[in-house]
Design a protein around this motif. Structure first.
Motif, mmCIF file in Angstrom:
data_model
loop_
_atom_site.group_PDB
_atom_site.id
_atom_site.type_symbol
_atom_site.label_atom_id
_atom_site.label_comp_id
_atom_site.label_asym_id
_atom_site.label_seq_id
_atom_site.Cartn_x
_atom_site.Cartn_y
_atom_site.Cartn_z
ATOM 1 N N SER A 267 16.975 30.801 0.064
ATOM 2 C CA SER A 267 17.458 32.179 0.023
ATOM 3 C C SER A 267 17.531 32.821 1.400
ATOM 4 O O SER A 267 18.240 33.805 1.595
ATOM 5 N N SER A 268 16.818 32.268 2.376
ATOM 6 C CA SER A 268 16.712 32.918 3.680
ATOM 7 C C SER A 268 17.941 32.707 4.557
ATOM 8 O O SER A 268 18.176 33.463 5.499
ATOM 9 N N THR A 269 18.727 31.693 4.298
ATOM 10 C CA THR A 269 19.923 31.428 5.083
ATOM 11 C C THR A 269 20.906 30.635 4.232
ATOM 12 O O THR A 269 20.513 29.957 3.276
ATOM 13 N N TRP A 270 22.188 30.712 4.579
ATOM 14 C CA TRP A 270 23.206 30.009 3.790
ATOM 15 C C TRP A 270 23.123 28.499 3.988
ATOM 16 O O TRP A 270 23.537 27.735 3.121
ATOM 17 N N PHE A 271 22.556 28.074 5.128
ATOM 18 C CA PHE A 271 22.565 26.649 5.456
ATOM 19 C C PHE A 271 21.432 25.939 4.720
ATOM 20 O O PHE A 271 20.262 26.200 4.971
ATOM 21 N N PRO A 272 21.730 25.012 3.799
ATOM 22 C CA PRO A 272 20.678 24.352 3.015
ATOM 23 C C PRO A 272 19.969 23.258 3.815
ATOM 24 O O PRO A 272 20.407 22.866 4.898
ATOM 25 N N VAL A 273 18.878 22.767 3.246
ATOM 26 C CA VAL A 273 18.126 21.680 3.860
ATOM 27 C C VAL A 273 18.701 20.350 3.393
ATOM 28 O O VAL A 273 18.886 20.121 2.203
ATOM 29 N N LEU A 274 18.967 19.473 4.344
ATOM 30 C CA LEU A 274 19.486 18.148 4.037
ATOM 31 C C LEU A 274 18.322 17.172 3.936
ATOM 32 O O LEU A 274 17.504 17.069 4.860
ATOM 33 N N THR A 275 18.235 16.462 2.820
ATOM 34 C CA THR A 275 17.133 15.512 2.638
ATOM 35 C C THR A 275 17.621 14.250 1.964
ATOM 36 O O THR A 275 18.541 14.283 1.134
ATOM 37 N N VAL A 276 17.013 13.128 2.328
ATOM 38 C CA VAL A 276 17.336 11.847 1.720
ATOM 39 C C VAL A 276 16.096 10.960 1.761
ATOM 40 O O VAL A 276 15.486 10.780 2.814
ATOM 41 N N ASP A 277 15.704 10.455 0.605
ATOM 42 C CA ASP A 277 14.561 9.530 0.520
ATOM 43 C C ASP A 277 13.316 10.051 1.242
ATOM 44 O O ASP A 277 12.665 9.329 2.006
ATOM 45 N N MET B 249 0.843 -1.187 0.000
ATOM 46 C CA MET B 249 0.000 0.000 0.000
ATOM 47 C C MET B 249 0.882 1.243 0.000
ATOM 48 O O MET B 249 1.865 1.320 0.738
ATOM 49 N N GLU B 250 0.536 2.219 -0.823
ATOM 50 C CA GLU B 250 1.326 3.432 -0.933
ATOM 51 C C GLU B 250 1.202 4.268 0.346
ATOM 52 O O GLU B 250 0.126 4.476 0.873
ATOM 53 N N ARG B 251 2.368 4.720 0.824
ATOM 54 C CA ARG B 251 2.371 5.556 2.022
ATOM 55 C C ARG B 251 1.929 6.969 1.672
ATOM 56 O O ARG B 251 2.230 7.489 0.608
ATOM 57 N N THR B 252 1.216 7.592 2.592
ATOM 58 C CA THR B 252 0.774 8.976 2.422
ATOM 59 C C THR B 252 1.073 9.746 3.699
ATOM 60 O O THR B 252 1.421 9.179 4.729
ATOM 61 N N GLY B 253 0.921 11.048 3.636
ATOM 62 C CA GLY B 253 1.039 11.871 4.827
ATOM 63 C C GLY B 253 2.464 12.004 5.319
ATOM 64 O O GLY B 253 3.433 11.658 4.641
ATOM 65 N N ALA B 254 2.579 12.521 6.535
ATOM 66 C CA ALA B 254 3.879 12.814 7.122
ATOM 67 C C ALA B 254 3.937 12.322 8.560
ATOM 68 O O ALA B 254 2.917 12.112 9.210
ATOM 69 N N ALA B 255 5.165 12.125 9.030
ATOM 70 C CA ALA B 255 5.412 11.789 10.432
ATOM 71 C C ALA B 255 6.607 12.608 10.891
ATOM 72 O O ALA B 255 7.471 12.964 10.087
ATOM 73 N N ALA B 256 6.656 12.917 12.173
ATOM 74 C CA ALA B 256 7.717 13.763 12.706
ATOM 75 C C ALA B 256 8.429 13.070 13.854
ATOM 76 O O ALA B 256 7.813 12.351 14.647
ATOM 77 N N VAL B 257 9.743 13.307 13.924
ATOM 78 C CA VAL B 257 10.551 12.824 15.039
ATOM 79 C C VAL B 257 11.271 14.037 15.633
ATOM 80 O O VAL B 257 12.123 14.643 14.979
ATOM 81 N N ILE B 258 10.900 14.392 16.852
ATOM 82 C CA ILE B 258 11.521 15.510 17.563
ATOM 83 C C ILE B 258 12.635 14.937 18.424
ATOM 84 O O ILE B 258 12.391 14.064 19.266
ATOM 85 N N LYS C 150 4.951 4.246 8.145
ATOM 86 C CA LYS C 150 3.569 4.736 8.118
ATOM 87 C C LYS C 150 3.374 5.934 7.198
ATOM 88 O O LYS C 150 2.246 6.182 6.761
ATOM 89 N N ALA C 151 4.435 6.695 6.907
ATOM 90 C CA ALA C 151 4.262 7.970 6.212
ATOM 91 C C ALA C 151 5.206 8.092 5.020
ATOM 92 O O ALA C 151 6.300 7.520 5.009
ATOM 93 N N ARG C 152 4.786 8.869 4.048
ATOM 94 C CA ARG C 152 5.636 9.136 2.889
ATOM 95 C C ARG C 152 6.760 10.098 3.237
ATOM 96 O O ARG C 152 7.900 9.923 2.822
ATOM 97 N N TYR C 153 6.421 11.156 3.999
ATOM 98 C CA TYR C 153 7.410 12.168 4.364
ATOM 99 C C TYR C 153 7.728 12.051 5.851
ATOM 100 O O TYR C 153 6.833 11.881 6.677
ATOM 101 N N VAL C 154 9.014 12.167 6.175
ATOM 102 C CA VAL C 154 9.446 12.145 7.569
ATOM 103 C C VAL C 154 10.242 13.421 7.839
ATOM 104 O O VAL C 154 11.167 13.751 7.095
#
Length: 246
Positions: free
Chosen positions: A132-142, A1-10, A62-66
């Protein structure tokens, strides 16, 4: 089944020991609601590699985006990059693009330390999302987005991510009622049963200074079902039950 939505880890000992109040989780909840990406869970864990690995693995099932928050700086307790790499079964590599960014900021007065170079470490296969708001880019993988724990930076980087993701904003309306929950439960049950594609929430208010006793929320991906559910609820209640609607 295709994953949808998001989950967060603080991530952060400081959150779980009450040294710092988590502002990133609530902000993420609000922003995801605004863009229409369902949030399925929020989990808070210590700065511990095994705990982060387990939490990220659960989130990915459970989620497509983490989204992770915290633990990506240059200090000893910044272990999120290593943990995410382990959760994916990847190596930690040094990104040349990030290394170049760090070195470009060096001056005679402010030299780059070996510890600062840790900011260039990333799970194998990771990419950088420039902003553009800061020099530090967003790190993302899968579809895992490793965001900083500092609230100001978290918010800027989150906006960069959300600008690239698609979602369907949710239609929401509210009823404020002067009746108690036991008085409206039968009506809500009936409408919820007839319209399972509409989410209905009931939230009692115990402050006597307020002019209502229960707030009812009705939401759906489309406005039509929300309006229909609202009318069914109102029709099933006494004429003077509704204080106001929004």
């Amino acid at each position: 089944m295709e994953r949808t939505g998001a989950a967060a880890v603080i991530i952060g000992n400081e959150v779980l020991t009450a040294k710092v109040q988590d502002l990133n989780g609530p902000h993420l909840i609000q922003r995801l609601r605004e863009v229409g990406i369902p949030l399925l869970s929020v989990e808070t864990v210590l700065d511990d590699v095994d705990a982060i690995v387990d939490a990220v693995a659960r989130a990915r099932r459970k989620a497509r985006y983490v989204f992770t928050s915290g633990g990506i700086g240059p200090t000893h307790d910044d272990v999120t990059v290593r943990a995410v790499a382990m959760a994916l079964g990847r190596r930690v590599v040094r990104l040349q693009e990030m290394l170049d960014l760090i070195l470009s900021r060096a001056t005679e007065e402010r030299q780059v330390t070996p510890e600062a170079l840790r900011l260039a470490d990333a799970p194998e296969g990771a990419v950088l999302l420039q902003q553009s708001s800061t020099w530090f880019p967003v790190l993302t993988v899968d579809d895992i987005f490793l965001l900083p724990g500092v609230p100001q930076l978290f918010r800027m980087q989150l906006d960069t991510v959300l600008a690239r993701l698609g979602g369907t904003p949710v239609a929401v309306s509210c009823l404020y009622l002067r009746l108690g929950e036991s008085d409206i439960a039968a009506v809500l049950d009936r409408v919820a049963l007839d319209m399972p594609h509409v989410a209905i929430g009931s939230y009692p208010e115990f402050d006597p200074a307020k002019d209502y006793r229960v707030k009812v929320t009705v939401e759906s991906a489309q406005r039509g079902p929300v309006d229909e559910a609202l009318e069914r609820i109102v029709t099933g209640l006494p004429e003077d039950a509704v204080v106001r609607r929004e």
